[in-house]
Write an enzyme that holds these catalytic residues in place. Structure first.
Site, PDB file in Angstrom:
ATOM      1  N   ARG A   1       4.125   6.810   2.985  1.00 17.79           N
ATOM      2  CA  ARG A   1       3.320   7.949   3.433  1.00 17.79           C
ATOM      3  C   ARG A   1       2.560   7.555   4.703  1.00 17.79           C
ATOM      4  NH1 ARG A   1       0.686   5.479  -0.733  1.00 17.79           N
ATOM      5  NH2 ARG A   1      -1.545   5.058  -0.481  1.00 17.79           N
TER       6      ARG A   1
ATOM      7  N   CYS B   1      -0.171   6.719   7.490  1.00 15.61           N
ATOM      8  CA  CYS B   1      -1.532   6.167   7.499  1.00 15.61           C
ATOM      9  C   CYS B   1      -2.514   7.242   7.994  1.00 15.61           C
ATOM     10  CB  CYS B   1      -1.574   4.952   8.422  1.00 15.61           C
ATOM     11  SG  CYS B   1      -3.222   4.276   8.702  1.00 15.61           S
TER      12      CYS B   1
ATOM     13  N   CYS C   1      -2.251   0.294  15.015  1.00 15.86           N
ATOM     14  CA  CYS C   1      -3.228   0.620  13.971  1.00 15.86           C
ATOM     15  C   CYS C   1      -4.264  -0.501  13.837  1.00 15.86           C
ATOM     16  CB  CYS C   1      -2.527   0.842  12.640  1.00 15.86           C
ATOM     17  SG  CYS C   1      -3.634   1.435  11.341  1.00 15.86           S
ATOM     18  N   ARG C   2      -5.530  -0.093  13.733  1.00 15.91           N
ATOM     19  CA  ARG C   2      -6.630  -1.056  13.674  1.00 15.91           C
ATOM     20  C   ARG C   2      -7.015  -1.420  12.247  1.00 15.91           C
ATOM     21  NH1 ARG C   2      -7.448  -3.812  18.371  1.00 15.91           N
ATOM     22  NH2 ARG C   2      -7.025  -2.427  20.141  1.00 15.91           N
TER      23      ARG C   2
ATOM     24  N   CYS D   1       2.533   2.733   9.480  1.00 19.68           N
ATOM     25  CA  CYS D   1       1.572   2.777  10.581  1.00 19.68           C
ATOM     26  C   CYS D   1       2.266   2.620  11.923  1.00 19.68           C
ATOM     27  CB  CYS D   1       0.550   1.634  10.461  1.00 19.68           C
ATOM     28  SG  CYS D   1      -0.376   1.587   8.933  1.00 19.68           S
TER      29      CYS D   1
ATOM     30  N   CYS E   1      -4.235   5.787  11.686  1.00 20.23           N
ATOM     31  CA  CYS E   1      -3.531   5.846  12.983  1.00 20.23           C
ATOM     32  C   CYS E   1      -2.663   7.091  13.130  1.00 20.23           C
ATOM     33  CB  CYS E   1      -2.700   4.580  13.198  1.00 20.23           C
ATOM     34  SG  CYS E   1      -1.317   4.374  12.051  1.00 20.23           S
TER      35      CYS E   1
ATOM     36  N   THR F   1       0.811  -1.224   0.000  1.00 22.89           N
ATOM     37  CA  THR F   1       0.000   0.000   0.000  1.00 22.89           C
ATOM     38  C   THR F   1       0.840   1.268   0.000  1.00 22.89           C
ATOM     39  OG1 THR F   1      -0.128   0.056   2.427  1.00 22.89           O
ATOM     40  CG2 THR F   1      -1.853  -1.155   1.253  1.00 22.89           C
TER      41      THR F   1
END
Length: 358
Positions: free
Chosen positions: A69, A71, A44-45, A40, A74, A36
């Site tokens: 980059r 997230c 992070c969820r 994070c 989070c 992606t």
């Protein structure tokens, strides 16, 4: 001052931490997701990436320079524990006018879910939003009574329909009814305030005798700590200012700037004889030094009682000033820390002159 990047935990440990969304590792490492292009926090969820698609970084700067980059979920570039903007605005409004009543209809008009507001204040302040506002309002009234203002003027100024209603609310908060210009000096509630720090917000509390609480706001045991304070002192906890809280803010700023090695504030830390012995031993650990749980057990005359010492260490209510962050495992590993292992590492680095906290 030499700057060195903090070392990363073992890969297996980091993998376990991010798969469990373990907030205790936030700030200790960051994970970049190759598929992606985002990075994070461990907590992070978002949906967990496959381990082969993850690489680890010691800090956000490394992840950014590697092309990742941040997230949006989070927000790894923000200091953990920073109040979200919608809460910061709400608290600012309360501080501008503590006597103002903010009802659920107004929260909804602002686009805020009252249940969400209640949950946030309960989790981070140990009280509901209504209790926070009421405590702030009553503390302001208490200070005004000490200055000699009349009860009837205060009742009207704080939105009560009658003097009797104000007296009843005051009695619920402070244990007795107010008197015009007298009687209020005996009330010494626990004053609770937010303090900013480079490691995220701290919740501080003081009475006239000294500082009674200093904790990072997202600590899971925060509500239990509030309950312990109420039980020990038999007085209400109210949001408000205090000269010792202002002094604490100044001394903490000096500490984080590397200009202070010892605090001069009076501390009040009731507990069992054993707990107080452990906390007193913590105060003897020099700035920049560490001790093992074994060392601490021997210092309190209980060699071998490492588990009991660790429990007492974890129940310390005054972080940084009573330096429980200076206790590590016998093998040199960090061990535990209620404020998160990343904060423990940053505090130790600051005191050793490795990496200034900024």
């Amino acid at each position: 001052m030499i700057s060195t990047a903090p070392s990363l935990p073992p890969a297996a440990e980091m993998r376990r931490a991010y798969l469990a969304s373990d907030a205790g590792y936030d700030g200790v490492f960051y994970l970049g997701v190759r598929t992606t292009g985002i990075f994070c926090r461990p907590s992070c969820r978002a949906k967990k990436p496959r381990p082969e698609n993850v690489e680890f970084f010691a800090d956000a700067r490394e992840a950014t320079f590697a092309g990742y980059r941040p997230c949006k979920r989070c927000r790894p570039l923000e200091a953990p524990g920073t109040p979200p903007p919608w809460i910061a605005r709400l608290i600012a409004d309360i501080e501008r006018d503590p006597s103002r009543r903010i009802r659920e209809a107004e929260l909804r008009a602002r686009g805020l879910d009252p249940a969400r507001v209640r949950r946030w204040f309960k989790q981070h302040c140990g009280m509901s939003f209504a209790a926070y506002c009421r405590g702030r309002r009553m503390n302001t009234a208490l200070q005004a009574i000490r200055r000699g203002e009349s009860v009837i003027d205060l009742a009207i100024g704080h939105g009560f329909e009658s003097e009797s209603g104000f007296r009843a609310a005051f009695e619920r908060s402070f244990g007795h009814t107010p008197a015009d210009g007298s009687g209020a000096s005996a009330v010494d509630p626990v004053r609770v305030a937010w303090l900013d720090s480079p490691l995220g917000p701290l919740l501080a509390a003081a009475r006239d005798a000294g500082i009674v609480l200093l904790e990072f706001t997202e600590r899971r045991m925060l509500e239990a700590q509030f309950d312990a304070l109420r039980r020990h002192f038999q007085v209400p906890l109210v949001p408000g200012d205090h000269p010792l809280l202002r002094q604490l803010k100044t001394e903490l700023a000096e500490y984080f700037a590397g200009a202070r090695r010892a605090f001069t504030l009076p501390l009040v830390y009731p507990g069992s004889d054993f707990q107080r012995a452990v906390w007193n031993a913590l105060l003897q650990i020099p700035y920049g030094a560490t001790r093992s749980y074994d060392d601490l057990a021997r210092a309190v005359g209980r060699p071998g009682a490492c588990r009991a010492v660790g429990t007492a260490n974890g129940r310390n209510r005054i972080a940084i000033l009573i330096p429980c962050h200076r206790v590590v495992n016998k093998n040199g590993q960090l061990g535990g820390y209620g404020g998160g292992l990343w904060r423990k590492q940053r505090l130790l680095d600051l005191e050793k002159g490795i990496e200034p906290v900024s």
